[in-house]
Write a protein that holds these residues in place. Structure first.
Motif, mmCIF file in Angstrom:
data_model
loop_
_atom_site.group_PDB
_atom_site.id
_atom_site.type_symbol
_atom_site.label_atom_id
_atom_site.label_comp_id
_atom_site.label_asym_id
_atom_site.label_seq_id
_atom_site.Cartn_x
_atom_site.Cartn_y
_atom_site.Cartn_z
ATOM 1 N N ARG A 99 11.135 -85.438 -13.905
ATOM 2 C CA ARG A 99 12.381 -86.053 -14.762
ATOM 3 C C ARG A 99 12.136 -86.157 -15.989
ATOM 4 N N LYS A 100 10.786 -86.014 -16.544
ATOM 5 C CA LYS A 100 10.370 -86.056 -18.243
ATOM 6 C C LYS A 100 11.014 -84.668 -18.768
ATOM 7 N N GLN B 108 5.984 -89.245 -5.385
ATOM 8 C CA GLN B 108 6.596 -90.136 -6.327
ATOM 9 C C GLN B 108 5.936 -89.582 -7.740
ATOM 10 N N ILE B 109 4.798 -89.430 -8.202
ATOM 11 C CA ILE B 109 4.339 -88.900 -9.330
ATOM 12 C C ILE B 109 4.898 -87.816 -9.701
ATOM 13 N N ARG C 179 12.853 -86.015 1.761
ATOM 14 C CA ARG C 179 11.652 -86.851 1.868
ATOM 15 C C ARG C 179 11.107 -86.965 3.089
ATOM 16 N N LEU D 199 7.756 -86.435 -8.787
ATOM 17 C CA LEU D 199 9.289 -86.690 -9.345
ATOM 18 C C LEU D 199 9.346 -87.140 -10.683
ATOM 19 N N SER D 200 8.415 -88.191 -10.871
ATOM 20 C CA SER D 200 8.752 -88.906 -12.190
ATOM 21 C C SER D 200 8.088 -87.869 -13.314
ATOM 22 N N GLU D 201 7.131 -87.113 -13.091
ATOM 23 C CA GLU D 201 6.787 -86.125 -14.036
ATOM 24 C C GLU D 201 7.988 -85.133 -14.279
ATOM 25 N N TYR E 112 2.907 -90.902 -2.154
ATOM 26 C CA TYR E 112 2.623 -91.291 -3.477
ATOM 27 C C TYR E 112 2.439 -90.239 -4.504
ATOM 28 N N SER F 99 17.775 -80.685 -11.969
ATOM 29 C CA SER F 99 18.205 -81.867 -10.954
ATOM 30 C C SER F 99 17.260 -81.547 -9.568
ATOM 31 N N THR F 100 16.963 -82.774 -8.946
ATOM 32 C CA THR F 100 16.117 -82.524 -7.724
ATOM 33 C C THR F 100 16.893 -83.131 -6.760
#
Ligand SMILES: O=P(O)(O)OC[C@@]1(O)O[C@H](CO)[C@@H](O)[C@@H]1O
Length: 317
Positions: free
Chosen positions: A75-76, A68-69, A87, A71-73, A65, A82-83
């Motif tokens: 993306r901002k 996930q956070i 996993r 990665l989404s941070e 989890y 790029s990532t």
């Protein structure tokens, strides 16, 4: 693509600014003084580079989890980062930093991070070999999670060298000691937050630092940066050794991330055609500029230019 940032042990960073942190008491932090950001040294380098319009790919291991956070941070920050993470089933770590502006201290509490298994390692190596061919420079920075051998920086560098890439490292002594048995990077920068050991030995005098920096150059690094008493650096190239010092007062509570700005500053300078000592000067000016305020955002290029005049680079050999 310009840069591949290898961040084997990324983290979700939480920074608390507490004016008067008290042990064994309840410390309350206002919303404005409490930030959550994507972290881990390689991730930070990519974030800084994106501010200077340099595109990069970040790779490493990510899971759960928290992953996930993160990665989404990340993306901002937009399309300049790029990532391409592998996993894993274990959870990515969270790191805490407490900056106390009254006592001028920085306390870091870093989790060890997840455990990586052999299959993850092999998947990573396959992915890395594809990614490395797409870039000009590779930066490998930060700790390694459990399951990753301490010599891994060396293994990755051997692959990068096969494709003639410029390689930057920032790592602690145990990683450097084992990894240089396999391959040397072009730029070797020591992370001495946890211990001041170089090749397993505490160095005491300036002369010992100078000798250690020279030895690394003799063995294969083109540029070596050894941090000395936190705010100074001994910098060696094949042309000599220099001692870098700030001409301004540095507040220790503002130090978080300055090393990442040093590395990103060098990569930026290198992309503009600078090499060796000039590149190190630029990185050091970026790091010192970063300590002029407490936020995590990188200094602007004009602030770095200004700080080139606020550092001294004295030749010592
Ligand atoms: O545990 P590592 O990988 O050596 O260092 C990680 C770390 O403390 O360093 C960065 C600041 O330089 C933070 O973003 C991050 O959490």
């Amino acid at each position: 693509m310009e840069v591949l940032s290898v961040c084997l042990n990324p983290a979700l960073d939480r920074k608390f600014i507490i004016d008067g942190f008290t042990l064994d008491k309840l410390n309350i932090v206002s919303k404005e003084k409490n930030r959550m950001t994507p972290g881990g040294k390689g991730v930070n380098v990519s974030v800084v580079l994106s501010h200077y319009s340099i595109p990069s790919i970040v790779t490493g291991f990510i899971g759960g989890y928290v992953g996930q956070i993160l990665l989404s941070e990340l993306r901002k920050y937009g399309s300049l980062i790029s990532t391409s993470f592998v996993r894993i089933s274990d959870e990515t770590r969270e790191n805490i930093a407490i900056a106390d502006t009254l006592s001028h201290t920085l306390t870091e509490i870093n989790s060890e991070g997840p455990t990586v298994n052999e299959l993850d390692l092999n998947n990573f190596l396959k992915r890395y070999e594809v990614l490395v061919q797409k870039v000009r420079a590779v930066v490998i920075s930060g700790s390694v999670p459990k399951g990753v051998p301490l010599s891994f920086y060396g293994e990755l560098t051997k692959i990068a060298k096969k494709y003639r890439k410029v390689v930057f490292w920032e790592a602690r002594d145990e990683i450097i000691t084992e990894s240089i048995k396999v391959a040397f990077p072009d730029v070797l920068k020591y992370d001495m937050r946890r211990s001041e050991k170089i090749l397993g030995r505490i160095l005491n005098t300036e002369q010992e630092y100078i000798q250690a920096a020279k030895d690394f150059v003799k063995q294969g690094a083109r540029l070596v940066i050894l941090s000395y008493k936190t705010v100074y650096d001994f910098v060696a190239t094949e042309d000599g050794v220099w001692k870098f010092s700030p001409k301004v007062e540095i507040d220790h509570s503002y130090l978080l991330g300055s090393g990442d700005n040093f590395v990103a500053g060098m990569i930026f300078a290198n992309s503009k055609g600078m090499c060796c000592l000039d590149m190190a000067r630029y990185g050091y000016a970026a790091a010192v500029a970063k300590t002029s305020y407490i936020g995590k955002e990188p200094p602007s290029l004009s602030l770095i230019e200004e700080y080139l005049g606020k550092i001294s680079t004295e030749r010592v050999e």
